[in-house]
Design an enzyme around this catalytic site. Structure first.
Site, PDB file in Angstrom:
ATOM      1  N   LYS A  76       0.861  -1.184   0.000  1.00 30.10           N
ATOM      2  CA  LYS A  76       0.000   0.000   0.000  1.00 30.10           C
ATOM      3  C   LYS A  76       0.896   1.233   0.000  1.00 30.10           C
ATOM      4  O   LYS A  76       1.925   1.259   0.704  1.00 30.10           O
ATOM      5  CB  LYS A  76      -0.883  -0.050   1.246  1.00 30.10           C
ATOM      6  CG  LYS A  76      -1.910   1.071   1.349  1.00 30.10           C
ATOM      7  CD  LYS A  76      -2.825   0.847   2.552  1.00 30.10           C
ATOM      8  CE  LYS A  76      -3.914   1.895   2.684  1.00 30.10           C
ATOM      9  NZ  LYS A  76      -4.826   1.639   3.804  1.00 30.10           N
ATOM     10  N   SER A 151      -9.711   1.565   2.759  1.00 30.84           N
ATOM     11  CA  SER A 151      -8.842   2.358   1.922  1.00 30.84           C
ATOM     12  C   SER A 151      -7.770   1.540   1.216  1.00 30.84           C
ATOM     13  O   SER A 151      -7.139   2.045   0.297  1.00 30.84           O
ATOM     14  CB  SER A 151      -8.176   3.447   2.759  1.00 30.84           C
ATOM     15  OG  SER A 151      -7.375   2.865   3.779  1.00 30.84           O
ATOM     16  N   SER A 175     -10.024  -0.838   6.979  1.00 32.52           N
ATOM     17  CA  SER A 175      -9.444  -0.722   5.633  1.00 32.52           C
ATOM     18  C   SER A 175      -8.679  -1.922   5.101  1.00 32.52           C
ATOM     19  O   SER A 175      -8.279  -1.910   3.943  1.00 32.52           O
ATOM     20  CB  SER A 175      -8.548   0.504   5.561  1.00 32.52           C
ATOM     21  OG  SER A 175      -9.350   1.641   5.411  1.00 32.52           O
TER      22      SER A 175
END
Ligand code: GLN
Length: 489
Positions: A76, A151, A175
Site C-alpha cells: 500500500k 482504503s 481498511s
C-alpha cells in the site's frame, strides 16, 4: 505461474521451476496488461523490482532463502519505501520520494521478498471505497462498475486480479477487512502494537495497524510472520516472544477440527443494517462452523452501536494533528504562488488536500478545540473504553466472535460518494475492533449477485494464531476463497 498459495510459489522457487526474476517479470507483465483497467497501482518500477528479484535468486542459490524469498509483494502506498514515490494517495505527496524504508518494508526486504509496486488507496487512508484517491478510483475486478472497498482498495484489487501474489494494507477502522470482503480475499488486522507503525504514514495513530491481504489464511500467516515484531522506533510497538502464526495450521485434525471452540455471535451484528443476502451467507458459514465442531453462544456488545460516532470524533482528532506536518515547508506539495508564509501554508494545504481529508481536519480541529473537547473528544474516549469492556466481557464466554465484515457486497462507484454518513456506515462492523485494539480478519464466505461477501472473525488480544487457524479450517472445507474473477487470465 499464478498459483493459489505463497507456499506453492516458495516451492517452485526452491526447486528452480521458476526464478524470482521470471516470477517478478510475469507479475509485472500482468500489471502492464490489467492495471490500466483497474488502476490498482500508483507506482511500478520494473528495474528496481527486477534488481531485488536478482538479489533474491542469488540468495536462494546460496541456500539462504526463507519462506518469502523471491516472492513479489505489493505494498500500500502508505508505507515509505526508500527510492520509491510514496504518495499516500494524495496530491500533497505527489512528489515525495522516500529517503528511508518503513519497518514493514524493511522486514519484507530482510525476508527476501521483492517489492513489486505501490498500490492505490484512499487519500491518507480516509475512505471505504478508494474514491478519495488523488490518483483516481480503483475498479473492483469482480465488477468494474463497483468499488473494491477502501482504503486498501488497490492492494485488494491487485491480489484479487492476480497482479500480485499478496499485498500489505493498513486498517484504522476497517481498511484491510472491508476491501478483503469486497474482493474475495483474506485480510487481517493484527492486535494494535504487533506490527510496527514506523514509516507508515500516520492517519489516526492510536488506531492504525498494518496487516496482510492475501488469498488464504495460510498465506496471511506467512506474511504476518514477516511483518510482526518489536520495533523500538515505534513507541506503541509491543515486545513479545516471536510466534510462528502458521504453526497451528499444519497440525493434524479430524472431522471436527474445531471441537471445543466457542464462537460468540453478538446480537448487535445480526440485528442491524446488514443486507439479507450477506446475512444468508454468514448464517451458512455459521452452520459450517458447527459442522467443524464449534459451538456457538450468544454474546452482546451493547456499546458497539456508538462505535461509528466515537470513531468519527477520535480518528479525525488524531488526523488533524498528524496532518499538520504537511505545510509545504519540509516536503510534499507547495503552492506555486503565495505572498507570505501564512498564505503559503494555507494555499499549499488548500490545494494539496482533497475534500474528504479537509473534512476530517475540520472535524478534528473542532472536536479538540477549547469548549468542545469535553463534549466530544472526552466523551468519545469514554465510549472507546466501554467498547473495549464489552469485548472483554464477551471473551469471558467465547473464544472468537463472528459476524459479517461489511453490511453489503461491493457497491457501485459513485453510489455513496456524495453522502459521507452512508460511506462511514460501511464500517459499522469493523470500527469497534480498532477502538478496542483487537485482532480480526475477514474471509470469503460466498457470493451474492456475482459479488463476494466477507465473514469477520474477531479474537482477544494476541490470538492471531487461533484466528488464522479458525479461518484456515473453514478454508479447508470451502472453496469460496479459491474463486477468481473472470477476465484476468
Ligand atoms: N473507512 C474508515 C475511514 O474512512 C476507515 C479507514 C481505514 O481503516 N483506514 O476512516
Amino acid at each position: 505461474m499464478i498459483t493459489d498459495s505463497l507456499q506453492a510459489l516458495a516451492r517452485a522457487l526452491a526447486t528452480k521451476e521458476v526464478s524470482s526474476v521470471e516470477l517478478t517479470r510475469q507479475y509485472l507483465e500482468r500489471i502492464a496488461r490489467h492495471n490500466p483497467q483497474l488502476n490498482a497501482f500508483i507506482s511500478v518500477d520494473e528495474a528496481n523490482s527486477l534488481a531485488q528479484a536478482g538479489a533474491a535468486d542469488a540468495r536462494l542459490a546460496r541456500g539462504e532463502g526463507g519462506p518469502l524469498t523471491g516472492i513479489p509483494i505489493a505494498h500500500k502506498d502508505i508505507f515509505c519505501a526508500q527510492g520509491w514515490l510514496t504518495t499516500c494517495g494524495s496530491k500533497m505527496l505527489n512528489n515525495f520520494v522516500s529517503p528511508y524504508d518503513a519497518a514493514v518494508i524493511e522486514r519484507f526486504k530482510r525476508a527476501g521478498a521483492v517489492l513489486l509496486g505501490k498500490t492505490n488507496m484512499d487519500e491518507f487512508a480516509m475512505g471505504s471505497s478508494n474514491e478519495t484517491s488523488f490518483y483516481g478510483p480503483v475498479k473492483n475486478p469482480w465488477n468494474a462498475d463497483c468499488v473494491p472497498g477502501g482504503s486498501s482498495g488497490g492492494s485488494a484489487a491487485a491480489v484479487a486480479a492476480g497482479l500480485t501474489p499478496a499485498a500489505t494494507g493498513t486498517d484504522t477502522g476497517g481498511s484491510i477487512r472491508q476491501p478483503a470482503a469486497l474482493c474475495n480475499l483474506t485480510g487481517m488486522k493484527p492486535t494494535y502494537g504487533l506490527v510496527s507503525r514506523y514509516g507508515m504514514i500516520a492517519f489516526a495513530s492510536s488506531l492504525d495497524q498494518a496487516g496482510p491481504l492475501a488469498r488464504s489464511a495460510a498465506d496471511c500467516a506467512l506474511l504476518l510472520n514477516a511483518m510482526a515484531g518489536f520495533d523500538e522506533r515505534d513507541s506503541t510497538s509491543l515486545e513479545r516472544p516471536r510466534e510462528d502464526y502458521g504453526q497451528a495450521l499444519t497440525a493434524a485434525a479430524g472431522d471436527r477440527p474445531l471441537a471445543g471452540l466457542k464462537i460468540g455471535l453478538p446480537a448487535e451484528f445480526f440485528d442491524q443494517g446488514c443486507s439479507p443476502e450477506v446475512m444468508q451467507l454468514v448464517e451458512a458459514a455459521i452452520a459450517e462452523y458447527r459442522r467443524l465442531g464449534a459451538e456457538t453462544v450468544a454474546v452482546s456488545l451493547p456499546s458497539m452501536q456508538l462505535s461509528v460516532a466515537a470513531y468519527y470524533v477520535i480518528a479525525p482528532a488524531e488526523a488533524s494533528s498528524n496532518l499538520a506536518r504537511f505545510d509545504g515547508v519540509r516536503y510534499g506539495y507547495r503552492a506555486p504562488a503565495y505572498h507570505d508564509l501564512n498564505d503559503m501554508y494555507s494555499k499549499s494545504r488548500a490545494q494539496g488536500f482533497g475534500a474528504e481529508v479537509k473534512r476530517r481536519i475540520l472535524i478534528g480541529t473542532y472536536v479538540l478545540s477549547h469548549g468542545y473537547y469535553d463534549a466530544y473528544y472526552l466523551q468519545a474516549q469514554r465510549i472507546r473504553r466501554l467498547i473495549a469492556k464489552d469485548f472483554a466481557h464477551a471473551f469471558q464466554h467465547c473464544d472468537v466472535i463472528l459476524g459479517p465484515t461489511s453490511p453489503s457486497t461491493a457497491f457501485k462507484l459513485g453510489e455513496k460518494a456524495a453522502d459521507p454518513v452512508q460511506m462511514y456506515l460501511s464500517d459499522i462492523y469493523t470500527i469497534a475492533v480498532n477502538l478496542a485494539g483487537l485482532p480480526a480478519l475477514s474471509i470469503p464466505c460466498g457470493f451474492a449477485g456475482g459479488l463476494p461477501a466477507g465473514l469477520q472473525l474477531i479474537g482477544d488480544y494476541f490470538t492471531e494464531s487461533r484466528l488464522l487457524n479458525v479461518a484456515h479450517r473453514y478454508q479447508q472445507t470451502s472453496n469460496w476463497h479459491l474463486q477468481r474473477p473472470a477476465g484476468f487470465d
